[in-house]
Design an enzyme around this catalytic site. Structure first.
Site, PDB file in Angstrom:
ATOM      1  N   GLU A  26     122.798   4.264  -8.983  1.00  0.00           N
ATOM      2  CA  GLU A  26     123.808   4.683  -8.014  1.00  0.00           C
ATOM      3  C   GLU A  26     124.890   3.618  -7.943  1.00  0.00           C
ATOM      4  O   GLU A  26     124.629   2.427  -8.145  1.00  0.00           O
ATOM      5  CB  GLU A  26     123.178   4.873  -6.631  1.00  0.00           C
ATOM      6  N   ASN A  71     123.702   8.536  -1.622  1.00  0.00           N
ATOM      7  CA  ASN A  71     124.715   8.728  -0.589  1.00  0.00           C
ATOM      8  C   ASN A  71     126.128   8.600  -1.147  1.00  0.00           C
ATOM      9  O   ASN A  71     127.064   9.238  -0.650  1.00  0.00           O
ATOM     10  CB  ASN A  71     124.505   7.713   0.538  1.00  0.00           C
ATOM     11  N   ASN A 171     123.113  15.593  -2.243  1.00  0.00           N
ATOM     12  CA  ASN A 171     122.137  14.546  -1.927  1.00  0.00           C
ATOM     13  C   ASN A 171     121.868  14.504  -0.428  1.00  0.00           C
ATOM     14  O   ASN A 171     122.799  14.415   0.380  1.00  0.00           O
ATOM     15  CB  ASN A 171     122.665  13.179  -2.370  1.00  0.00           C
ATOM     16  N   GLU A 172     120.597  14.586  -0.059  1.00  0.00           N
ATOM     17  CA  GLU A 172     120.145  14.392   1.327  1.00  0.00           C
ATOM     18  C   GLU A 172     121.046  15.078   2.356  1.00  0.00           C
ATOM     19  O   GLU A 172     121.436  14.476   3.369  1.00  0.00           O
ATOM     20  CB  GLU A 172     120.021  12.891   1.632  1.00  0.00           C
ATOM     21  N   TYR A 243     110.424   6.552   1.189  1.00  0.00           N
ATOM     22  CA  TYR A 243     110.391   5.103   1.038  1.00  0.00           C
ATOM     23  C   TYR A 243     109.332   4.537   1.969  1.00  0.00           C
ATOM     24  O   TYR A 243     109.137   5.030   3.081  1.00  0.00           O
ATOM     25  CB  TYR A 243     111.759   4.493   1.359  1.00  0.00           C
ATOM     26  N   GLU A 291     113.800  10.424  -5.339  1.00  0.00           N
ATOM     27  CA  GLU A 291     113.946   9.100  -4.739  1.00  0.00           C
ATOM     28  C   GLU A 291     112.599   8.703  -4.156  1.00  0.00           C
ATOM     29  O   GLU A 291     112.083   9.380  -3.269  1.00  0.00           O
ATOM     30  CB  GLU A 291     115.021   9.066  -3.640  1.00  0.00           C
ATOM     31  N   GLN A 350     115.754   1.963  -7.038  1.00  0.00           N
ATOM     32  CA  GLN A 350     116.657   2.256  -8.150  1.00  0.00           C
ATOM     33  C   GLN A 350     116.265   1.400  -9.344  1.00  0.00           C
ATOM     34  O   GLN A 350     115.213   0.782  -9.324  1.00  0.00           O
ATOM     35  CB  GLN A 350     118.094   2.019  -7.718  1.00  0.00           C
TER      36      GLN A 350
END
Length: 498
Positions: A26, A71, A171-172, A243, A291, A350
């Site tokens: 990213e 993001n 994304n999200e 996460y 992710e 990442q």
């Protein structure tokens, strides 16, 4: 403490999928600039890519890489990253309060992906943009020629189309922090229309709808149901993000984090099945766990700049991982493999510098974090079919999950070889494991990641004094393999089979 594990080729879950071993690049912190790209670095090639980082990416066994966010993508204008570099605009990146110079864009990433030997997974902006931009970038990447965007790609030096298969539809979008945050009804509608238009350009694309950003989101479950009710016919997968980090609940609770991933996958799978049943369809939808990682969100490195400070590639999210963190990462890989029937793609977030297994100093060395080792060895040795491993042994009382097994394991089985991956999640006690195997197995290799100081962390000065070492306790007698598993450890045993 003793445990019994049973492995049988009949306990098949599904195939080992190479896409399980994906990663994520990213435009965040130093992931791109001074991460994969640093033209002034001594190892840089003619395109500015760091050769030392490329070598580690190949060694790590990364299969796919998701790009450019995250993001970041929800405010990204992909057109800014094509054409002559000197003509590209600098933009404010609102997601991470940084300045994006756009020196690296779609064409550069595709060139890097080819050198790294990975499959690109592209994300499109459905936050602040929409259907037209989605159509344009697919045309740019995948149409051979003749159209305006395809001819621009050819003029920019890529005569052949990139033929990108996997695309993330935003994304999200369930997160209030996301630029262009939407309700599930709003997102399901725009994702469906973008997907339909993208397939008109390239019918072979594989499309991933946004699922929940974590299992703790207030909209979790209902988000998936509403989005899939709208988009089921047009998408191939739905995403999941998670996460984990050591919180106030302590080390032992952190070590069983994979229990949350197990439940996350099972519950998303149940929602997929519910929508399929309501729609009376036999079409299967997979999960893209695009992710996942250990990430200490509450620490200072995760706090972006503010005010008038808009730096290029600031040091952000540069967590330094411990042995315990690496054991949890190894356990999360076990969970992903165990659910290979549901999880069709996954990306550790990442790849470089940003919550990453690979670190790279500007002008200096690239080095391996502790989390590099379980990923690289699992990627290199998991092949054939995934087998469910039956575990009967000591348990841990978890505040969040109740009574859970101290050992967690998965196996893979191919012609002539098998691999067993097992973690001892007990914070204090070693476990003597006996593993029942089919006849004709012999040990090729047995290695363990463990250290008496579970807080030990690698650095640019020392990334090798602690790592994966041979486990001399592993032995086979008849059809039983015995091995001692230290507390807070990850172990891999590879076998020859007849």
């Amino acid at each position: 403490m003793q445990a019994k594990l049973t492995i049988d080729p009949a306990f098949r879950v599904g195939p080992v999928r190479r896409r399980t071993f994906g990663s994520f690049v990213e435009h965040l912190g130093r992931c791109v600039y001074t991460g994969i790209y640093e033209p002034s670095h001594p190892s840089a090639d003619e395109q500015g890519f760091r050769g030392d980082v490329l070598d580690l990416v190949r060694e790590m066994g990364v299969s796919t890489v998701r790009y450019p966010g995250g993001n970041f993508v929800s405010g990204y204008r992909w057109e800014d990253g094509i054409g002559p570099v000197e003509d590209r605009p600098k933009r404010l990146d609102l997601a991470w309060h940084s300045l994006e110079p756009n020196e690296v864009g779609t064409d550069e990433f595709m060139a890097w992906a080819k050198k790294a030997g990975i499959e690109p997974m592209m994300a499109i902006n459905l936050g602040t943009r929409g259907v037209l931009e989605a159509m344009d970038i697919v045309e740019y990447c995948n149409v051979p020629g003749g159209s305006d965007w395809a001819e621009q790609r050819r003029a920019n030096g890529a005569d052949e189309p990139y033929r990108v298969k996997m695309w993330c539809l935003g994304n999200e979008m369930d997160g209030p922090w996301q630029m262009g945050h939407k309700t599930p009804e709003e997102y399901g509608r725009i994702a469906t229309e973008a997907a339909r238009a993208m397939r008109m350009i390239d019918p072979d694309v594989e499309l991933v709808a946004c699922g929940s950003s974590s299992r703790s989101m207030p909209t979790f479950g209902e988000w998936e149901r509403i989005v899939l009710t709208e988009a089921y016919d047009q998408v191939d997968m739905i995403s999941a993000h998670a996460y984990y980090w050591e919180k106030e609940s302590g080390l032992q609770e952190f070590l069983v984090s994979a229990e949350d991933m197990d439940r996350f996958i099972d519950q998303v799978g149940a929602t997929i099945d519910t929508v399929a049943a309501a729609r009376k369809t036999d079409k299967r939808i997979g999960i893209s766990f695009d992710e996942w990682n250990v990430w200490y969100l509450d620490r200072d490195p995760s706090k972006p700049p503010s005010g008038d400070d808009w730096p290029v590639a600031p040091r952000l999210l540069e967590d330094n991982y411990s042995v315990a963190d690496a054991v949890v990462v190894g356990n999360l890989l076990i969970s992903l493999l165990r659910h290979t029937d549901r999880v069709w793609s996954a990306n550790q977030a990442q790849l470089v510098n940003v919550i990453a297994p690979i670190m790279a100093e500007p002008g200096g060395p690239a080095w391996k974090q502790t989390t590099f080792h379980p990923f690289a060895l699992t990627s290199a040795n998991a092949s054939g079919e995934v087998l469910r491993v039956i575990v009967d042994g000591p348990t841990i009382e978890s505040t969040q999950f109740g009574s859970v097994q101290a050992l967690d394991a998965v196996a893979t089985w191919a012609d002539g070889e098998a691999s067993v991956f097992v973690v001892n999640r007990h914070a204090d006690e070693a476990v003597d494991a006996s593993i029942t195997l089919p006849a004709g197995c012999s040990i090729k290799e047995a290695v363990t990641l463990h250290h008496d100081d579970h807080n030990w962390k690698a650095s640019a000065e020392d990334d090798s004094s602690v790592g994966v070492t041979p486990n001399g306790t592993a032995a086979i007698d008849g059809g039983t393999l015995t091995v001692t598993l230290p507390p807070i450890s990850w172990t891999m045993i590879t076998l020859s089979t007849q």
